[in-house]
Design an enzyme around this catalytic site. Structure first.
Site, PDB file in Angstrom:
ATOM      1  N   PRO A 172       0.795  -1.230   0.000  1.00 52.93           N
ATOM      2  CA  PRO A 172       0.000   0.000   0.000  1.00 52.93           C
ATOM      3  C   PRO A 172       0.827   1.280   0.000  1.00 52.93           C
ATOM      4  O   PRO A 172       1.873   1.367   0.634  1.00 52.93           O
ATOM      5  CB  PRO A 172      -0.803  -0.083   1.294  1.00 52.93           C
ATOM      6  N   ASN A 173       0.290   2.237  -0.709  1.00 57.44           N
ATOM      7  CA  ASN A 173       0.793   3.607  -0.796  1.00 57.44           C
ATOM      8  C   ASN A 173       2.083   3.749  -1.588  1.00 57.44           C
ATOM      9  O   ASN A 173       2.535   4.873  -1.806  1.00 57.44           O
ATOM     10  CB  ASN A 173       0.944   4.242   0.589  1.00 57.44           C
ATOM     11  N   ARG A 214       4.792  10.942  -1.634  1.00 59.28           N
ATOM     12  CA  ARG A 214       4.497  10.680  -0.230  1.00 59.28           C
ATOM     13  C   ARG A 214       5.760  10.784   0.618  1.00 59.28           C
ATOM     14  O   ARG A 214       6.701  10.027   0.422  1.00 59.28           O
ATOM     15  CB  ARG A 214       3.906   9.275  -0.098  1.00 59.28           C
ATOM     16  N   TYR A 267      11.021   8.658   2.018  1.00 63.86           N
ATOM     17  CA  TYR A 267      11.014   7.684   0.928  1.00 63.86           C
ATOM     18  C   TYR A 267      11.705   8.153  -0.345  1.00 63.86           C
ATOM     19  O   TYR A 267      11.816   7.390  -1.303  1.00 63.86           O
ATOM     20  CB  TYR A 267       9.573   7.272   0.609  1.00 63.86           C
ATOM     21  N   ASN A 297       8.090  -5.582  -1.026  1.00 70.38           N
ATOM     22  CA  ASN A 297       8.046  -4.446  -0.109  1.00 70.38           C
ATOM     23  C   ASN A 297       6.610  -4.431   0.401  1.00 70.38           C
ATOM     24  O   ASN A 297       5.718  -3.902  -0.264  1.00 70.38           O
ATOM     25  CB  ASN A 297       8.389  -3.126  -0.800  1.00 70.38           C
ATOM     26  N   ALA A 349       2.762  -1.160   4.534  1.00 73.90           N
ATOM     27  CA  ALA A 349       1.972  -1.271   5.775  1.00 73.90           C
ATOM     28  C   ALA A 349       1.582  -2.708   6.101  1.00 73.90           C
ATOM     29  O   ALA A 349       1.287  -3.021   7.259  1.00 73.90           O
ATOM     30  CB  ALA A 349       0.732  -0.389   5.695  1.00 73.90           C
ATOM     31  N   GLU A 404      12.667  -9.429   1.517  1.00 74.23           N
ATOM     32  CA  GLU A 404      11.860  -8.310   2.007  1.00 74.23           C
ATOM     33  C   GLU A 404      12.670  -7.025   1.843  1.00 74.23           C
ATOM     34  O   GLU A 404      13.825  -6.966   2.271  1.00 74.23           O
ATOM     35  CB  GLU A 404      11.524  -8.545   3.480  1.00 74.23           C
ATOM     36  N   HIS A 412      12.670  -2.706   2.219  1.00 74.40           N
ATOM     37  CA  HIS A 412      12.079  -1.465   2.734  1.00 74.40           C
ATOM     38  C   HIS A 412      12.955  -0.310   2.280  1.00 74.40           C
ATOM     39  O   HIS A 412      14.180  -0.368   2.425  1.00 74.40           O
ATOM     40  CB  HIS A 412      11.979  -1.488   4.259  1.00 74.40           C
ATOM     41  N   ARG A 421      12.949   4.352  12.361  1.00 71.72           N
ATOM     42  CA  ARG A 421      11.745   5.167  12.160  1.00 71.72           C
ATOM     43  C   ARG A 421      11.219   5.713  13.477  1.00 71.72           C
ATOM     44  O   ARG A 421      11.595   5.268  14.560  1.00 71.72           O
ATOM     45  CB  ARG A 421      10.667   4.352  11.451  1.00 71.72           C
TER      46      ARG A 421
END
Length: 149
Positions: free
Chosen positions: A11-12, A19, A24, A75, A78, A99, A101, A108
Protein backbone atom coordinates in the site's frame (compact mmCIF):
# COMPACT_ATOMS: atom_id res chain seq x y z
CA UNK A 1 11.45 -23.46 -12.13
CA UNK A 2 10.94 -20.38 -14.27
CA UNK A 3 13.30 -17.50 -14.79
CA UNK A 4 10.78 -15.03 -13.38
CA UNK A 5 11.37 -12.73 -10.44
CA UNK A 6 8.25 -11.18 -8.95
CA UNK A 7 8.61 -7.73 -7.39
CA UNK A 8 5.53 -7.02 -5.29
CA UNK A 9 4.77 -3.69 -3.63
CA UNK A 10 2.22 -2.93 -0.93
CA UNK A 11 0.00 0.00 0.00
CA UNK A 12 0.79 3.61 -0.80
CA UNK A 13 3.89 2.78 -2.83
CA UNK A 14 1.94 3.94 -5.89
CA UNK A 15 2.53 7.43 -4.40
CA UNK A 16 6.28 6.98 -4.11
CA UNK A 17 7.99 10.26 -4.93
CA UNK A 18 5.03 12.26 -3.64
CA UNK A 19 4.50 10.68 -0.23
CA UNK A 20 6.88 11.85 2.50
CA UNK A 21 9.89 12.39 0.21
CA UNK A 22 12.11 13.15 3.24
CA UNK A 23 11.63 9.49 4.23
CA UNK A 24 11.01 7.68 0.93
CA UNK A 25 12.85 9.92 -1.55
CA UNK A 26 11.76 11.62 -4.74
CA UNK A 27 11.87 8.64 -7.11
CA UNK A 28 8.62 7.19 -8.41
CA UNK A 29 7.56 3.57 -8.40
CA UNK A 30 8.12 3.66 -12.15
CA UNK A 31 11.80 4.42 -11.41
CA UNK A 32 11.92 1.38 -9.15
CA UNK A 33 10.45 -0.76 -11.90
CA UNK A 34 13.03 0.55 -14.39
CA UNK A 35 15.87 -0.34 -12.00
CA UNK A 36 14.47 -3.84 -11.55
CA UNK A 37 13.90 -4.29 -15.29
CA UNK A 38 17.49 -3.31 -16.10
CA UNK A 39 18.78 -5.75 -13.47
CA UNK A 40 16.60 -8.67 -14.61
CA UNK A 41 17.52 -8.09 -18.25
CA UNK A 42 21.25 -8.08 -17.39
CA UNK A 43 20.77 -11.35 -15.50
CA UNK A 44 18.53 -12.95 -18.18
CA UNK A 45 15.45 -13.13 -15.97
CA UNK A 46 11.86 -12.11 -16.60
CA UNK A 47 10.23 -9.51 -14.36
CA UNK A 48 6.73 -9.30 -12.98
CA UNK A 49 6.37 -5.94 -11.23
CA UNK A 50 3.19 -5.07 -9.33
CA UNK A 51 1.76 -2.74 -6.70
CA UNK A 52 -1.49 -2.97 -4.75
CA UNK A 53 -3.31 -1.29 -1.94
CA UNK A 54 -5.44 -4.41 -1.41
CA UNK A 55 -4.27 -7.24 0.82
CA UNK A 56 -6.33 -9.89 -0.98
CA UNK A 57 -4.73 -8.94 -4.29
CA UNK A 58 -1.24 -9.30 -2.80
CA UNK A 59 -2.21 -12.75 -1.50
CA UNK A 60 -3.42 -13.75 -4.98
CA UNK A 61 -0.13 -12.63 -6.55
CA UNK A 62 1.94 -14.51 -3.97
CA UNK A 63 -0.13 -17.64 -4.48
CA UNK A 64 0.34 -17.40 -8.24
CA UNK A 65 4.14 -17.15 -7.76
CA UNK A 66 4.44 -19.67 -4.93
CA UNK A 67 5.70 -22.53 -7.08
CA UNK A 68 8.42 -22.37 -9.67
CA UNK A 69 9.35 -18.69 -9.63
CA UNK A 70 13.00 -17.73 -9.32
CA UNK A 71 11.99 -15.65 -6.31
CA UNK A 72 9.91 -12.87 -4.85
CA UNK A 73 11.05 -9.41 -3.84
CA UNK A 74 8.41 -7.88 -1.60
CA UNK A 75 8.05 -4.45 -0.11
CA UNK A 76 5.02 -5.15 2.05
CA UNK A 77 4.75 -1.49 3.17
CA UNK A 78 1.97 -1.27 5.77
CA UNK A 79 1.32 -5.00 5.39
CA UNK A 80 4.69 -5.41 7.14
CA UNK A 81 3.00 -4.99 10.52
CA UNK A 82 -0.44 -6.52 10.07
CA UNK A 83 -0.57 -8.60 6.87
CA UNK A 84 -1.08 -12.03 8.40
CA UNK A 85 -2.76 -13.40 5.30
CA UNK A 86 0.31 -12.28 3.33
CA UNK A 87 2.58 -13.93 5.88
CA UNK A 88 0.61 -17.18 5.53
CA UNK A 89 0.78 -17.00 1.72
CA UNK A 90 4.54 -16.41 1.83
CA UNK A 91 4.96 -19.53 4.00
CA UNK A 92 3.89 -21.56 0.94
CA UNK A 93 6.46 -20.09 -1.45
CA UNK A 94 9.11 -22.56 -2.67
CA UNK A 95 11.64 -19.93 -3.77
CA UNK A 96 13.64 -17.19 -2.04
CA UNK A 97 11.72 -14.21 -0.65
CA UNK A 98 13.60 -10.96 -0.08
CA UNK A 99 11.86 -8.31 2.01
CA UNK A 100 12.74 -4.76 0.96
CA UNK A 101 12.08 -1.47 2.73
CA UNK A 102 13.08 1.88 1.26
CA UNK A 103 13.54 3.50 4.67
CA UNK A 104 15.44 1.98 7.57
CA UNK A 105 12.51 0.59 9.53
CA UNK A 106 14.71 0.27 12.62
CA UNK A 107 15.32 4.03 12.74
CA UNK A 108 11.74 5.17 12.16
CA UNK A 109 9.83 7.43 14.52
CA UNK A 110 7.46 4.77 15.86
CA UNK A 111 8.66 1.54 17.45
CA UNK A 112 5.90 -0.49 15.77
CA UNK A 113 7.48 0.28 12.37
CA UNK A 114 10.48 -1.88 13.30
CA UNK A 115 8.37 -4.97 13.99
CA UNK A 116 8.01 -6.79 10.69
CA UNK A 117 5.93 -9.96 10.80
CA UNK A 118 7.09 -10.80 7.27
CA UNK A 119 10.71 -11.20 8.39
CA UNK A 120 10.02 -14.64 9.84
CA UNK A 121 9.55 -16.07 6.33
CA UNK A 122 12.02 -13.89 4.42
CA UNK A 123 15.24 -15.33 3.06
CA UNK A 124 16.78 -11.91 3.65
CA UNK A 125 15.93 -8.30 4.36
CA UNK A 126 17.18 -5.08 2.78
CA UNK A 127 16.21 -1.95 4.66
CA UNK A 128 17.29 1.67 4.47
CA UNK A 129 19.06 1.68 1.10
CA UNK A 130 16.36 3.65 -0.68
CA UNK A 131 15.19 2.30 -4.00
CA UNK A 132 18.67 0.80 -4.52
CA UNK A 133 17.54 -2.07 -2.30
CA UNK A 134 15.31 -3.42 -5.05
CA UNK A 135 17.95 -4.25 -7.69
CA UNK A 136 20.15 -5.64 -4.92
CA UNK A 137 17.32 -7.98 -3.93
CA UNK A 138 16.84 -9.03 -7.56
CA UNK A 139 20.57 -9.69 -7.89
CA UNK A 140 20.57 -11.72 -4.68
CA UNK A 141 17.75 -13.96 -5.91
CA UNK A 142 19.64 -14.58 -9.16
CA UNK A 143 22.82 -15.32 -7.19
CA UNK A 144 20.99 -17.82 -4.96
CA UNK A 145 19.52 -19.56 -7.99
CA UNK A 146 22.86 -19.79 -9.78
CA UNK A 147 24.51 -21.08 -6.63
CA UNK A 148 21.85 -23.77 -6.23
CA UNK A 149 22.53 -24.91 -9.80
Amino acid sequence: MTDTIHVLNGPNLNLLGEREPAIYGHDSLRSVEELCRVETELLNYQLVFRQTNAEHEMVDWIQAARRGAAGIVINPAAFTYCGYSILDALRLVDSPVVEVHISNIYQREAEWRSKSIITQVATGIITGLGINGYPLAVRHIAWLRERAG
